[in-house]
Motif scaffolding. Structure first.
Motif, PDB file in Angstrom:
ATOM      1  N   ILE A 114       0.687  -1.481   0.334  1.00 27.62           N
ATOM      2  CA  ILE A 114      -0.426  -0.028   0.057  1.00 27.62           C
ATOM      3  C   ILE A 114       0.751   0.868   0.139  1.00 27.62           C
ATOM      4  CG2 ILE A 114      -1.839   1.261   1.423  1.00 27.62           C
ATOM      5  CD1 ILE A 114      -2.690  -1.475   2.580  1.00 27.62           C
ATOM      6  N   THR A 115       0.705   2.171  -0.965  1.00 29.83           N
ATOM      7  CA  THR A 115       1.727   3.028  -1.075  1.00 29.83           C
ATOM      8  C   THR A 115       1.108   5.130   0.468  1.00 29.83           C
ATOM      9  OG1 THR A 115      -0.125   4.726  -1.951  1.00 29.83           O
ATOM     10  CG2 THR A 115       1.566   3.584  -2.926  1.00 29.83           C
ATOM     11  N   LYS A 116       1.995   4.759   1.045  1.00 29.44           N
ATOM     12  CA  LYS A 116       1.550   5.749   2.250  1.00 29.44           C
ATOM     13  C   LYS A 116       0.991   6.583   1.603  1.00 29.44           C
ATOM     14  CE  LYS A 116       5.083   4.413   5.629  1.00 29.44           C
ATOM     15  NZ  LYS A 116       5.819   4.470   6.408  1.00 29.44           N
ATOM     16  N   PRO A 117       0.102   7.856   1.828  1.00 28.79           N
ATOM     17  CA  PRO A 117      -0.004   8.925   1.273  1.00 28.79           C
ATOM     18  C   PRO A 117       0.420  10.096   2.021  1.00 28.79           C
ATOM     19  CG  PRO A 117      -1.808   8.621   2.907  1.00 28.79           C
ATOM     20  CD  PRO A 117      -1.165   7.341   2.273  1.00 28.79           C
ATOM     21  N   ASP A 118       0.742  11.465   0.959  1.00 29.87           N
ATOM     22  CA  ASP A 118       1.453  12.515   1.349  1.00 29.87           C
ATOM     23  C   ASP A 118       1.077  12.905   2.784  1.00 29.87           C
ATOM     24  OD1 ASP A 118       2.835  15.651   1.467  1.00 29.87           O
ATOM     25  OD2 ASP A 118       3.065  14.835  -0.584  1.00 29.87           O
ATOM     26  N   ARG A 119       2.419  13.439   3.927  1.00 27.74           N
ATOM     27  CA  ARG A 119       1.929  13.614   4.433  1.00 27.74           C
ATOM     28  C   ARG A 119       1.248  15.096   4.623  1.00 27.74           C
ATOM     29  NH1 ARG A 119       8.165  12.932   7.605  1.00 27.74           N
ATOM     30  NH2 ARG A 119       8.582  10.835   6.892  1.00 27.74           N
ATOM     31  N   ASN A 120       1.369  15.502   3.962  1.00 27.27           N
ATOM     32  CA  ASN A 120       0.526  16.948   3.713  1.00 27.27           C
ATOM     33  C   ASN A 120      -0.869  17.105   3.665  1.00 27.27           C
ATOM     34  OD1 ASN A 120       3.338  18.876   4.051  1.00 27.27           O
ATOM     35  ND2 ASN A 120       3.553  18.632   2.071  1.00 27.27           N
ATOM     36  N   SER A 121      -1.469  15.379   3.525  1.00 27.36           N
ATOM     37  CA  SER A 121      -2.875  15.728   2.964  1.00 27.36           C
ATOM     38  C   SER A 121      -3.640  15.443   4.367  1.00 27.36           C
ATOM     39  CB  SER A 121      -2.720  13.826   2.077  1.00 27.36           C
ATOM     40  OG  SER A 121      -2.681  12.909   3.000  1.00 27.36           O
ATOM     41  N   GLY A 122      -4.631  16.049   4.329  1.00 26.99           N
ATOM     42  CA  GLY A 122      -5.330  15.758   5.304  1.00 26.99           C
ATOM     43  C   GLY A 122      -5.999  14.575   6.196  1.00 26.99           C
ATOM     44  N   ILE A 123      -6.262  14.654   7.673  1.00 27.36           N
ATOM     45  CA  ILE A 123      -6.134  12.965   7.933  1.00 27.36           C
ATOM     46  C   ILE A 123      -7.600  12.410   7.746  1.00 27.36           C
ATOM     47  CG2 ILE A 123      -7.145  12.186  10.489  1.00 27.36           C
ATOM     48  CD1 ILE A 123      -5.431  14.118  11.964  1.00 27.36           C
ATOM     49  N   THR A 124      -8.283  12.826   7.159  1.00 28.86           N
ATOM     50  CA  THR A 124      -9.913  12.268   6.195  1.00 28.86           C
ATOM     51  C   THR A 124      -9.409  11.998   4.957  1.00 28.86           C
ATOM     52  OG1 THR A 124     -10.633  13.928   7.008  1.00 28.86           O
ATOM     53  CG2 THR A 124     -12.237  13.297   5.626  1.00 28.86           C
ATOM     54  N   LEU A 125      -8.170  12.753   4.018  1.00 27.57           N
ATOM     55  CA  LEU A 125      -7.792  12.127   2.484  1.00 27.57           C
ATOM     56  C   LEU A 125      -7.343  10.671   3.181  1.00 27.57           C
ATOM     57  CD1 LEU A 125      -7.294  14.822   1.138  1.00 27.57           C
ATOM     58  CD2 LEU A 125      -9.030  14.093   1.094  1.00 27.57           C
ATOM     59  N   SER A 126      -6.555  10.677   3.854  1.00 32.95           N
ATOM     60  CA  SER A 126      -5.862   9.551   4.489  1.00 32.95           C
ATOM     61  C   SER A 126      -6.731   8.741   4.677  1.00 32.95           C
ATOM     62  CB  SER A 126      -4.445  10.306   5.299  1.00 32.95           C
ATOM     63  OG  SER A 126      -3.260  11.415   5.244  1.00 32.95           O
ATOM     64  N   LYS A 127      -7.057   8.497   5.184  1.00 33.61           N
ATOM     65  CA  LYS A 127      -8.552   7.854   5.894  1.00 33.61           C
ATOM     66  C   LYS A 127      -9.215   6.839   4.568  1.00 33.61           C
ATOM     67  CE  LYS A 127     -10.722   6.401  10.017  1.00 33.61           C
ATOM     68  NZ  LYS A 127     -11.743   6.182  11.008  1.00 33.61           N
ATOM     69  N   ARG A 128      -8.908   7.831   3.938  1.00 39.67           N
ATOM     70  CA  ARG A 128      -9.707   7.272   2.614  1.00 39.67           C
ATOM     71  C   ARG A 128      -8.978   6.523   1.942  1.00 39.67           C
ATOM     72  NH1 ARG A 128     -11.942  11.758   0.203  1.00 39.67           N
ATOM     73  NH2 ARG A 128     -12.824  12.976   1.666  1.00 39.67           N
ATOM     74  N   HIS A 129      -8.120   7.225   1.657  1.00 40.53           N
ATOM     75  CA  HIS A 129      -6.749   6.669   0.656  1.00 40.53           C
ATOM     76  C   HIS A 129      -6.761   4.665   1.659  1.00 40.53           C
ATOM     77  CE1 HIS A 129      -3.092   5.875  -1.350  1.00 40.53           C
ATOM     78  NE2 HIS A 129      -2.684   4.803   0.145  1.00 40.53           N
ATOM     79  N   PHE A 130      -6.351   5.205   2.914  1.00 36.99           N
ATOM     80  CA  PHE A 130      -5.637   3.845   2.610  1.00 36.99           C
ATOM     81  C   PHE A 130      -7.206   2.660   3.628  1.00 36.99           C
ATOM     82  CE2 PHE A 130      -2.194   5.570   5.258  1.00 36.99           C
ATOM     83  CZ  PHE A 130      -1.127   4.112   5.167  1.00 36.99           C
ATOM     84  N   ARG A 131      -8.531   2.826   3.535  1.00 36.59           N
ATOM     85  CA  ARG A 131      -9.836   2.360   3.413  1.00 36.59           C
ATOM     86  C   ARG A 131      -9.731   1.510   2.726  1.00 36.59           C
ATOM     87  NH1 ARG A 131     -13.490   5.452   5.967  1.00 36.59           N
ATOM     88  NH2 ARG A 131     -13.064   5.091   7.725  1.00 36.59           N
ATOM     89  N   LYS A 132     -10.053   2.321   0.843  1.00 38.68           N
ATOM     90  CA  LYS A 132      -9.577   1.219  -0.141  1.00 38.68           C
ATOM     91  C   LYS A 132      -8.510   0.721  -0.057  1.00 38.68           C
ATOM     92  CE  LYS A 132      -9.121   5.504  -3.068  1.00 38.68           C
ATOM     93  NZ  LYS A 132      -8.496   5.923  -3.852  1.00 38.68           N
ATOM     94  N   ARG A 133      -7.640   0.697   0.082  1.00 34.21           N
ATOM     95  CA  ARG A 133      -6.841   0.003   0.247  1.00 34.21           C
ATOM     96  C   ARG A 133      -6.542  -1.648   0.717  1.00 34.21           C
ATOM     97  NH1 ARG A 133      -4.120  -2.634  -2.937  1.00 34.21           N
ATOM     98  NH2 ARG A 133      -2.325  -2.935  -2.794  1.00 34.21           N
ATOM     99  N   VAL A 134      -7.006  -0.672   2.235  1.00 30.42           N
ATOM    100  CA  VAL A 134      -6.812  -1.948   3.407  1.00 30.42           C
ATOM    101  C   VAL A 134      -8.630  -2.366   3.579  1.00 30.42           C
ATOM    102  CG1 VAL A 134      -6.981  -2.420   6.312  1.00 30.42           C
ATOM    103  CG2 VAL A 134      -5.510  -0.201   5.295  1.00 30.42           C
TER     104      VAL A 134
END
Length: 378
Positions: A114-134
């Motif tokens: 799984i790719t890690k989202p950019d650290r500058n992206s918000g918590i909401t975007l990061s959670k959405r990114h991980f949920r799609k893959r996890v």
């Protein structure tokens, strides 16, 4: 053999140096019925992590890596050696360094990444990114070929680099196949390293590979594959002619299509809508390939899950093309190939070690007269 029933109560261990990533993943797992418990740890020494694995006895490890360093590779090597039955999912940055460490880990036997989202992206975007893959990943972990996972060996050092042979000409085609398409998903990267290294110089057809992979990673993957074969491996580009004996990898973030341009066939890439949640999509490539080549296609489906590729397999079959499936005993995940075989009976199923020779037989009718590899001189 497959592990059978899908496990419904996973113990998950999350290891990452970034506390925010750990918190996000723990919150996602708490929402999942399949997950019984989750433990998160900072990225520490190899011995400390292994001690925690022994104590927790997780069913799956989500391992965050940040750079292609000796320590991080040593951690992956040690876990794979001492606990080969533990599925390891790599989390790494969407960068050249992240791509490098991820490909090494996949060759060592990690099951997915799984790719890690950019650290500058918000918590909401990061959670959405991980949920799609996890979420989908957890749901297929129980379908992994546990027998293969437990005995899987590293291919990292077994395939030598080769020098390019510029004066080789494609041999005369002795069959109706004019294009080879190789498709893969979870477990496919490791198989592709082996398969591509076994293909001989002078193939009389082009080869197009569609492996689910993000941008940057696909470029690094093409570069790594290029090192182990005499053929040229490159990412697909717009209006690039399909040349026999060349290998083209679908670039991450784009669909790869095949078009007829007068008397020749060319590649195209575009950022159309995702199909089956994927871009590149196997279905998109195979749909265009059958339109351009008709029944003159040989398609190989490697390890993978999900549904991307089922419609494409039907396109190939209904057009009169040929299909080879990696069999259940040698595939890390046989989810996709099982669905294809249920809808298209009587397809050929072969172990990884035989697929290269089956491709050659379909193209030449028999083993080619010359298949010489040239190790790089140190």
């Amino acid at each position: 053999m497959m592990s059978g029933e899908i496990k419904k109560s996973f113990k998950v261990l999350v290891v990452d140096s970034h506390v925010l990533i750990r918190q996000i993943l723990v919150s996602i797992f708490k929402e999942m019925d399949e997950v019984q418990s989750t433990v998160s740890l900072d990225l520490k020494s190899v011995q400390e992590i292994e001690n925690e694995i022994d104590r927790i006895q997780p069913d799956v490890l989500f391992l965050g890596l940040d750079a292609d360093t000796k320590d991080e590779i040593q951690l992956v090597e040690s876990i794979r050696k001492n606990r080969p039955g533990l599925p390891v999912v790599i989390m790494a940055p969407l960068s050249k360094k992240g791509a490098s460490i991820t490909l090494k880990a996949l060759k060592l036997g990690a099951v997915e990444f799984i790719t890690k989202p950019d650290r500058n992206s918000g918590i909401t975007l990061s959670k959405r990114h991980f949920r799609k893959r996890v979420v989908p990943l957890i749901r297929v972990i129980g379908e992994l070929n546990t027998n293969l996972l437990s005995v899987i060996q590293s291919s990292d050092l077994t395939i030598p680099d080769v020098e390019k042979v510029l004066d080789q000409k494609p041999q005369k085609l002795s069959s109706s196949v004019e294009l080879v398409v190789i498709a893969g998903c979870t477990g496919g990267v490791k198989e592709l390293f082996q398969l591509v290294s076994e293909l001989p110089t002078g193939l009389p057809t082009p080869v197009v590979i569609v492996q689910h992979m993000p941008k940057i990673y696909s470029r690094k993957f093409a570069s790594e594959l290029d090192r182990i074969t005499e053929m040229n491996v490159r990412e697909a580009q717009n209006d690039s002619p399909l040349i026999p004996g060349q290998i083209y990898l679908a670039p991450g973030g784009y669909h790869t299509i095949i078009k007829s341009d007068g008397y020749r066939k060319v590649l195209g890439i575009h950022k159309g809508p995702r199909e089956n949640k994927n871009r590149p999509s196997i279905d998109v490539t195979l749909r265009s390939a059958t339109q351009a080549y008709g029944n003159k296609i040989l398609t190989i489906f490697l390890s993978g899950g999900g549904v991307d590729g089922i419609a494409g397999a039907k396109n190939v079959y209904e057009s009169g093309g040929k299909i080879i499936l990696q069999n259940s005993e040698s595939a890390l995940l046989w989810n996709l190939n099982q669905k294809i075989s249920e809808q298209i009976p009587d397809l050929d199923h072969h172990p990884t070690k035989d697929i290269g020779s089956k491709i050659i037989k379909n193209l030449f009718g028999k083993k080619p007269a010359r298949s010489i590899r040239y190790p790089v001189k140190g």
